[in-house]
Design an enzyme around this catalytic site. Structure first.
Site, mmCIF file in Angstrom:
data_model
loop_
_atom_site.group_PDB
_atom_site.id
_atom_site.type_symbol
_atom_site.label_atom_id
_atom_site.label_comp_id
_atom_site.label_asym_id
_atom_site.label_seq_id
_atom_site.Cartn_x
_atom_site.Cartn_y
_atom_site.Cartn_z
ATOM 1 C CB THR A 35 -1.212 -2.645 6.855
ATOM 2 O OG1 THR A 35 -2.420 -1.955 6.510
ATOM 3 C CG2 THR A 35 -1.447 -4.137 6.800
ATOM 4 C CB CYS B 219 -0.039 12.703 -18.494
ATOM 5 S SG CYS B 219 -0.743 13.992 -19.535
ATOM 6 C CG HIS C 32 -2.950 2.381 -1.822
ATOM 7 N ND1 HIS C 32 -2.979 2.354 -0.448
ATOM 8 C CD2 HIS C 32 -4.062 1.696 -2.213
ATOM 9 C CE1 HIS C 32 -4.053 1.681 -0.027
ATOM 10 N NE2 HIS C 32 -4.711 1.268 -1.083
ATOM 11 C CD GLN D 122 -2.458 -1.234 2.721
ATOM 12 O OE1 GLN D 122 -3.491 -0.647 2.974
ATOM 13 N NE2 GLN D 122 -1.819 -1.950 3.625
ATOM 14 C CG ASN D 123 4.124 1.238 2.426
ATOM 15 O OD1 ASN D 123 3.049 1.479 2.966
ATOM 16 N ND2 ASN D 123 5.089 0.548 3.010
#
Ligand code: APR
Length: 235
Positions: free
Chosen positions: A176, A117, A109, A91-92
């Site tokens: 986590t 873009c 994530h 998730q980092n």
């Protein structure tokens, strides 16, 4: 470790805490210093892009001064030595798993060191600030944003993650809090599929009851110990 061939590892902010990167929750956590709604939602970016870009510029600069710790290094060692399937779902948004040498890493994530873009959809490695609206190297439009999944957005590569969990023998959660879905639900999914589950964390996470086993301690200690254990029979 008998009968274990395929491993899925979920990591969170706790694995990078001892590298000096703030966690999100708990005393002094990032979400005590900043309101999520101000900096980590698409609405915030629309409302006040300068505030959001400045926040991520600071974070992007900060992570580049940090170093992997023994927990990242132990997982990289496992990745290099493990013959079966292995997927480190993080998730980092820092790059400490990769800098420690891990290869099989999936950033659900997103990543601080990527720009996305919104005009042409290109993703570009990005280490510099975005506050001055640099042009996208692919299309020239000034439409870059941090390639980080905000609240209300869909995490990346969910199909690949679920398919890895389906074929896993072991699911391990490291550092986590189990507060943010869908990652927080992986342990339940794994349990329902009959996958063995292990939690390595400083304190019990919100979904702790779902794990077959919980080992409490600092990531820099419990993760290398666990990796030694897993690799021992192969030696
Ligand atoms: N070793 C092991 N665990 C630790 C350590 C350490 N040295 N330090 C802290 N922890 C544990 C805490 O006890 C806590 O359970 O790591 C966990 C960190 O929890 P959070 O701050 O909630 O981080 P995380 O679970 O990764 O957050 C999930 O929330 O805001 C979002 O997108 C952000 O990816 C993030 C998601």
């Amino acid at each position: 470790m008998p009968d274990i061939r395929n491993i899925v590892i979920l990591t969170g902010a706790g694995i990078s805490a001892e590298s000096g990167i703030d966690t999100f929750r708990g005393g002094g956590g990032l979400w005590e210093q900043h309101r999520v709604e101000d900096v980590a939602t698409p609405e915030a970016f629309e409302r006040d892009p300068d505030l959001v870009l400045r926040f991520y510029d600071m974070r992007r600069e900060a992570i580049q001064t940090k170093l992997p710790n023994p927990a990242h290094e132990a997982l990289a060692r496992l990745d290099a030595a493990w013959d079966g399937d292995l997927l480190i779902v993080t998730q980092n948004v820092d790059d400490l798993h990769e800098r420690a040498g891990a290869r099989r890493v999936l950033h659900m994530h997103g990543e601080h060191l990527n720009a996305w873009c919104t005009a042409c959809d290109a993703r570009t490695r990005w280490t510099e600030p975005m506050i001055d609206r640099p042009a996208c190297p692919a299309c020239g439009q000034k439409a870059l944003r941090p390639d980080v999944v905000w609240f209300g957005e869909m995490p990346y590569e969910m199909d690949r993650i679920y398919s890895a969990i389906r074929t896993a023998d072991l699911f391990v959660s490291i550092g986590t809090s189990g507060a943010v879905y869908p990652a927080a639900g992986f342990v339940r999914d794994a349990r329902q599929l009959g996958v063995r589950t292990l939690e390595l964390n400083l304190e019990r996470s919100e979904g702790s009851a779902w794990f077959h086993e919980t080992r409490l301690g600092r990531a820099s200690e419990v993760v290398p110990e666990w990796v030694d254990e897993v690799l021992a029979p192969a030696r």
